[in-house]
Design an enzyme around this catalytic site. Structure first.
Site, PDB file in Angstrom:
ATOM      1  N   LYS A   4      -0.088  -1.057  32.536  1.00 23.02           N
ATOM      2  CA  LYS A   4      -1.535  -1.096  32.736  1.00 23.02           C
ATOM      3  C   LYS A   4      -2.197  -2.278  32.025  1.00 23.02           C
ATOM      4  O   LYS A   4      -2.104  -2.403  30.801  1.00 23.02           O
ATOM      5  CB  LYS A   4      -2.153   0.214  32.226  1.00 23.02           C
ATOM      6  CG  LYS A   4      -1.744   1.426  33.067  1.00 23.02           C
ATOM      7  CD  LYS A   4      -2.300   1.277  34.464  1.00 23.02           C
ATOM      8  CE  LYS A   4      -2.014   2.497  35.318  1.00 23.02           C
ATOM      9  NZ  LYS A   4      -2.379   2.253  36.738  1.00 23.02           N
ATOM     10  N   CYS A  42       8.154  -1.276 -12.478  1.00 25.32           N
ATOM     11  CA  CYS A  42       6.890  -0.908 -13.094  1.00 25.32           C
ATOM     12  C   CYS A  42       6.958   0.527 -13.625  1.00 25.32           C
ATOM     13  O   CYS A  42       7.611   0.763 -14.634  1.00 25.32           O
ATOM     14  CB  CYS A  42       5.742  -1.147 -12.127  1.00 25.32           C
ATOM     15  SG  CYS A  42       4.208  -1.521 -12.986  1.00 25.32           S
ATOM     16  N   LEU A  43       6.384   1.495 -12.918  1.00 24.88           N
ATOM     17  CA  LEU A  43       6.522   2.882 -13.375  1.00 24.88           C
ATOM     18  C   LEU A  43       8.013   3.240 -13.470  1.00 24.88           C
ATOM     19  O   LEU A  43       8.423   4.007 -14.341  1.00 24.88           O
ATOM     20  CB  LEU A  43       5.796   3.840 -12.433  1.00 24.88           C
ATOM     21  CG  LEU A  43       5.834   5.312 -12.819  1.00 24.88           C
ATOM     22  CD1 LEU A  43       5.208   5.543 -14.174  1.00 24.88           C
ATOM     23  CD2 LEU A  43       5.135   6.171 -11.775  1.00 24.88           C
ATOM     24  N   GLU A  98       9.186  -7.481  -6.130  1.00 25.08           N
ATOM     25  CA  GLU A  98       9.139  -7.429  -4.653  1.00 25.08           C
ATOM     26  C   GLU A  98       8.071  -8.345  -4.065  1.00 25.08           C
ATOM     27  O   GLU A  98       8.160  -8.751  -2.912  1.00 25.08           O
ATOM     28  CB  GLU A  98       8.934  -5.987  -4.169  1.00 25.08           C
ATOM     29  CG  GLU A  98       7.563  -5.369  -4.431  1.00 25.08           C
ATOM     30  CD  GLU A  98       7.455  -4.677  -5.792  1.00 25.08           C
ATOM     31  OE1 GLU A  98       8.180  -5.085  -6.722  1.00 25.08           O
ATOM     32  OE2 GLU A  98       6.633  -3.748  -5.916  1.00 25.08           O
ATOM     33  N   GLY A 139       0.152  -4.659  14.912  1.00 27.19           N
ATOM     34  CA  GLY A 139       0.957  -5.667  14.219  1.00 27.19           C
ATOM     35  C   GLY A 139       0.278  -7.025  14.207  1.00 27.19           C
ATOM     36  O   GLY A 139       0.920  -8.057  14.368  1.00 27.19           O
ATOM     37  N   GLU A 174      -0.163   8.170 -20.090  1.00 31.46           N
ATOM     38  CA  GLU A 174      -0.799   8.290 -18.773  1.00 31.46           C
ATOM     39  C   GLU A 174      -0.638   9.717 -18.244  1.00 31.46           C
ATOM     40  O   GLU A 174      -1.489  10.207 -17.519  1.00 31.46           O
ATOM     41  CB  GLU A 174      -0.168   7.284 -17.791  1.00 31.46           C
ATOM     42  CG  GLU A 174      -0.760   7.334 -16.393  1.00 31.46           C
ATOM     43  CD  GLU A 174      -0.162   6.314 -15.419  1.00 31.46           C
ATOM     44  OE1 GLU A 174       0.787   5.603 -15.798  1.00 31.46           O
ATOM     45  OE2 GLU A 174      -0.659   6.244 -14.280  1.00 31.46           O
ATOM     46  N   LYS A 182      -5.516  -2.917  32.409  1.00 31.78           N
ATOM     47  CA  LYS A 182      -6.960  -2.682  32.306  1.00 31.78           C
ATOM     48  C   LYS A 182      -7.481  -2.697  30.858  1.00 31.78           C
ATOM     49  O   LYS A 182      -8.519  -3.311  30.585  1.00 31.78           O
ATOM     50  CB  LYS A 182      -7.330  -1.359  32.997  1.00 31.78           C
ATOM     51  CG  LYS A 182      -8.815  -1.189  33.255  1.00 31.78           C
ATOM     52  CD  LYS A 182      -9.337  -2.067  34.379  1.00 31.78           C
ATOM     53  CE  LYS A 182      -9.136  -1.407  35.733  1.00 31.78           C
ATOM     54  NZ  LYS A 182      -9.393  -2.333  36.848  1.00 31.78           N
ATOM     55  N   PRO A 183      -6.798  -2.031  29.907  1.00 35.25           N
ATOM     56  CA  PRO A 183      -7.320  -2.088  28.535  1.00 35.25           C
ATOM     57  C   PRO A 183      -7.464  -3.524  28.029  1.00 35.25           C
ATOM     58  O   PRO A 183      -8.441  -3.846  27.339  1.00 35.25           O
ATOM     59  CB  PRO A 183      -6.268  -1.315  27.723  1.00 35.25           C
ATOM     60  CG  PRO A 183      -5.602  -0.415  28.704  1.00 35.25           C
ATOM     61  CD  PRO A 183      -5.609  -1.163  30.008  1.00 35.25           C
ATOM     62  N   HIS A 209       6.516  -6.660 -10.828  1.00 34.15           N
ATOM     63  CA  HIS A 209       6.892  -6.309  -9.454  1.00 34.15           C
ATOM     64  C   HIS A 209       7.614  -7.470  -8.780  1.00 34.15           C
ATOM     65  O   HIS A 209       6.970  -8.325  -8.163  1.00 34.15           O
ATOM     66  CB  HIS A 209       5.641  -5.985  -8.634  1.00 34.15           C
ATOM     67  CG  HIS A 209       4.964  -4.717  -9.026  1.00 34.15           C
ATOM     68  ND1 HIS A 209       5.250  -3.510  -8.428  1.00 34.15           N
ATOM     69  CD2 HIS A 209       4.036  -4.453  -9.958  1.00 34.15           C
ATOM     70  CE1 HIS A 209       4.510  -2.556  -8.972  1.00 34.15           C
ATOM     71  NE2 HIS A 209       3.762  -3.110  -9.909  1.00 34.15           N
TER      72      HIS A 209
HETATM   73  N1  GLN Z   1       0.948   3.707 -13.831  1.00 40.59           N
HETATM   74  C1  GLN Z   1       1.652   2.730 -14.592  1.00 40.59           C
HETATM   75  C2  GLN Z   1       0.703   1.807 -15.340  1.00 40.59           C
HETATM   76  O1  GLN Z   1      -0.455   1.748 -15.032  1.00 40.59           O
HETATM   77  C3  GLN Z   1       2.583   1.910 -13.701  1.00 40.59           C
HETATM   78  C4  GLN Z   1       1.865   1.085 -12.704  1.00 40.59           C
HETATM   79  C5  GLN Z   1       2.745   0.637 -11.585  1.00 40.59           C
HETATM   80  O2  GLN Z   1       3.839   1.143 -11.406  1.00 40.59           O
HETATM   81  N2  GLN Z   1       2.280  -0.326 -10.786  1.00 40.59           N
HETATM   82  O3  GLN Z   1       1.113   1.125 -16.236  1.00 40.59           O
END
Ligand code: GLN
Length: 549
Positions: free
Chosen positions: A187, A379-380, A516, A16, A403, A189-190, A514
């Site tokens: 321990k 995305c996908l 996130e 971590g 794709e 020691k490590p 994305h």
């Molecule tokens: N594979 C899809 C693309 O290239 C989606 C990519 C993804 O989800 N990051 O457009």
């Protein structure tokens, strides 16, 4: 003038180090400092963009579109002033690439180009550049002390210590202090050996952060201090926390930020950790809970969806909801059907590459759409939502992304060059060949349609989000899909589809970008807060307000 804190790791990997570095950044920032953060990775790949998620976990995309190590995600989630980018992640491969380019150009005037000083000089230059104008730059060195690969990095940071002096450089070393249950003993020691290894290359750590299951007893701290030549108060116990967000407080209580500040001669205001305390409080006192199904590939590799898992948790923090994530392989849905999705309060299909389990993802969308379960596609996850709507709402049989099927009769998702020329010319590619220069990467502006769920969620019609993909919704199909009930509620400057939703569904929203990557625990993110709120309503059986079509 920027000071540096170098963080190395010893004994074993996966301790971590990234989180520890991020938390140290957080507590220093809480004392009013401007922080920048850099990760040095000892592998030869030029960047992590081409690495398998099996080995390396998620690829984190920064604002400027750099594909970086997932630790950069921790940095951005914990430290507001640390904005990652091109200058925040360097691999051995990238350093060598630069040096070799310089050599070819004749920059070294015929000198013999060597690891010391040419590679080490390039590392130092990169670190100084990445530090920017921060008060303190935290530099995490990937790998474990003793590895052959990390030696040039360690040599470079050793030199920086000598050049800048003890009042501008702090060395932090993270180690493991195991508990041997058969002997009922802790321990040390490590840790002793790991520090010995570090000292043999000329680095005396100033601070040891010791990972252990339980808080380290005083006796062991004393012993470690004595054997490693580190002050006793600078032996910090990083014991296992049941919650990530407790770590800044845990480190602050042991005076970690003060030790750094003292050494660097900084007189700082007290740390304000109230935001972190509030997060821990909210997580510990949820007022409800939701079950979220995440349907994708690599579901046993949680690290490949690190930012997404975090962002869902942030949605929980901001709505006081316990978020239980159920990881479901989309292959499982192909073989067993969607039964496992029953009882879920929300469904997420994350980003992904490659066709394994793609039909399972499409079926998942259908389940969410037909059963009124809140759906978030990323995305996908947006592309499969478009494919599902094309097949089952617009009646376009065999609709697919090129794709996954280059001969599809209805390429509703395709490379721009394919749908613009209509040539149907599709290059052969394998799973890994999404890599390369044609990806749409980084933050780009998105316009949201007024009155859409998207605009309502963001509370804005102009936003900016990060991308990492190659394929786009085929604009030639937009009118037909819209007529069938799909709303294109977000578009890019060049009129590419950025968001889709289904009016009339309680909460169905998917994005080409994305979200996130821009969520953090303190500020949350509107899409995740909205999604978890909708899931809560689903859980509590609150009748969904049917959205206007
Ligand atoms: N594979 C899809 C693309 O290239 C989606 C990519 C993804 O989800 N990051 O457009």
């Amino acid at each position: 003038m920027t000071s540096y804190v170098f963080i190395t790791g010893g004994v074993v990997s996966s301790l971590g180090k990234g989180i520890t570095s991020a938390c140290l950044g957080a507590i220093l920032e809480a004392r009013g400092l401007k922080i920048s953060m850099i990760k040095l990775d000892p592998y030869i790949n030029v960047d992590p963009g081409t690495m398998s998620p099996f080995q390396h976990g998620e690829v984190f995309v920064t604002h400027d579109g750099t594909e970086t190590d997932l630790d950069l995600g921790h940095y951005e989630r914990f430290v507001r002033t640390a904005k990652g980018g091109r200058h925040s992640n360097f691999t051995t491969g990238r350093i060598y690439e630069t040096v070799i380019r310089k050599e070819r150009r004749g920059d070294y005037l015929g000198a013999t180009v060597q690891v010391i000083p040419h590679i080490t000089d390039e590392i130092k230059r990169s670190v100084e550049k990445g530090a920017g104008d921060a008060d303190i730059c935290l530099v995490e060195i990937g790998g474990t002390v003793g590895d052959i690969e990390s030696l040039p990095f360690l040599e470079a940071i050793r030199q920086m210590g000598v050049e800048l002096g003890h009042d501008r450089v702090v060395y932090v070393h993270l180690t493991l202090v195991p508990y041997i249950s058969t002997a009922s003993e802790i321990k040390t020691k490590p840790t002793q050996h790991s520090v010995k290894e570090l000292r043999s290359i000329g680095i005396q750590p100033d601070i040891l952060v010791c990972r252990s299951e339980q808080p380290l007893p005083l006796e062991q701290r004393k012993k470690i201090a004595l054997f490693t030549n580190v002050q006793q108060k600078a032996v910090i116990s990083a014991y296992d926390a049941d919650d990530l967000y407790k770590i800044p407080g845990m480190m602050h209580e042991q005076g970690l930020d003060e030790i750094v500040a003292r050494q660097l001669g900084l007189d700082l205001p007290p740390a304000d950790l109230s935001e972190w305390d509030a997060i821990v409080e909210a997580k510990q006192n949820p007022s409800s809970e939701v079950d979220i199904a995440m349907v994708g590939k690599y579901m046993d590799l949680k690290d490949s969806y690190m930012s997404l898992v975090e962002a869902l948790q942030h949605g929980g923090i901001h709505t006081r909801t316990r978020v239980n994530i159920h990881f479901i392989e989309s292959r499982h849905i192909e073989l067993q059907g969607t039964e496992c999705l029953r009882g879920m309060d929300g469904i997420v299909v994350p980003g992904g590459f490659g066709d394994r389990g793609i039909e399972g993802k499409i079926e998942t969308v259908r389940f969410a759409r037909e059963n009124g379960v809140p759906y978030l596609g990323i995305c996908l996850g947006m592309q499969v939502a478009v494919i599902e709507a094309a097949r089952n709402l617009a009646g376009l049989k065999g609709a697919m992304s090129t794709e996954f099927n280059k001969d599809t009769p209805h390429p509703v998702v395709a490379l721009i060059t394919e749908w613009q020329t209509g040539s149907g010319q599709v290059e052969q590619r394998d799973e890994a060949s999404h890599l390369g220069g044609t990806m749409r990467l980084g933050a780009q502006p998105v316009t949201l349609a007024k009155g859409s769920l998207a605009a309502q969620s963001y509370g804005a019609t102009q936003i900016e989000e990060r991308h990492r993909h190659r394929y786009e919704v085929n604009n030639n199909y937009r009118a037909r899909l819209e007529k069938a009930g799909l709303r294109f509620s977000g578009t890019s400057v060049d009129d590419l589809v950025e968001m889709v939703e289904i009016p009339g569904h309680p909460w169905f929203l998917a994005s080409q970008f994305h979200p996130e990557f821009t969520s953090n625990p303190r500020d949350g993110h509107p899409l995740f807060t909205g999604f978890i709120t909708a899931a809560r309503h689903h859980h509590e059986g609150v009748l969904p307000k049917v959205r206007e079509a």
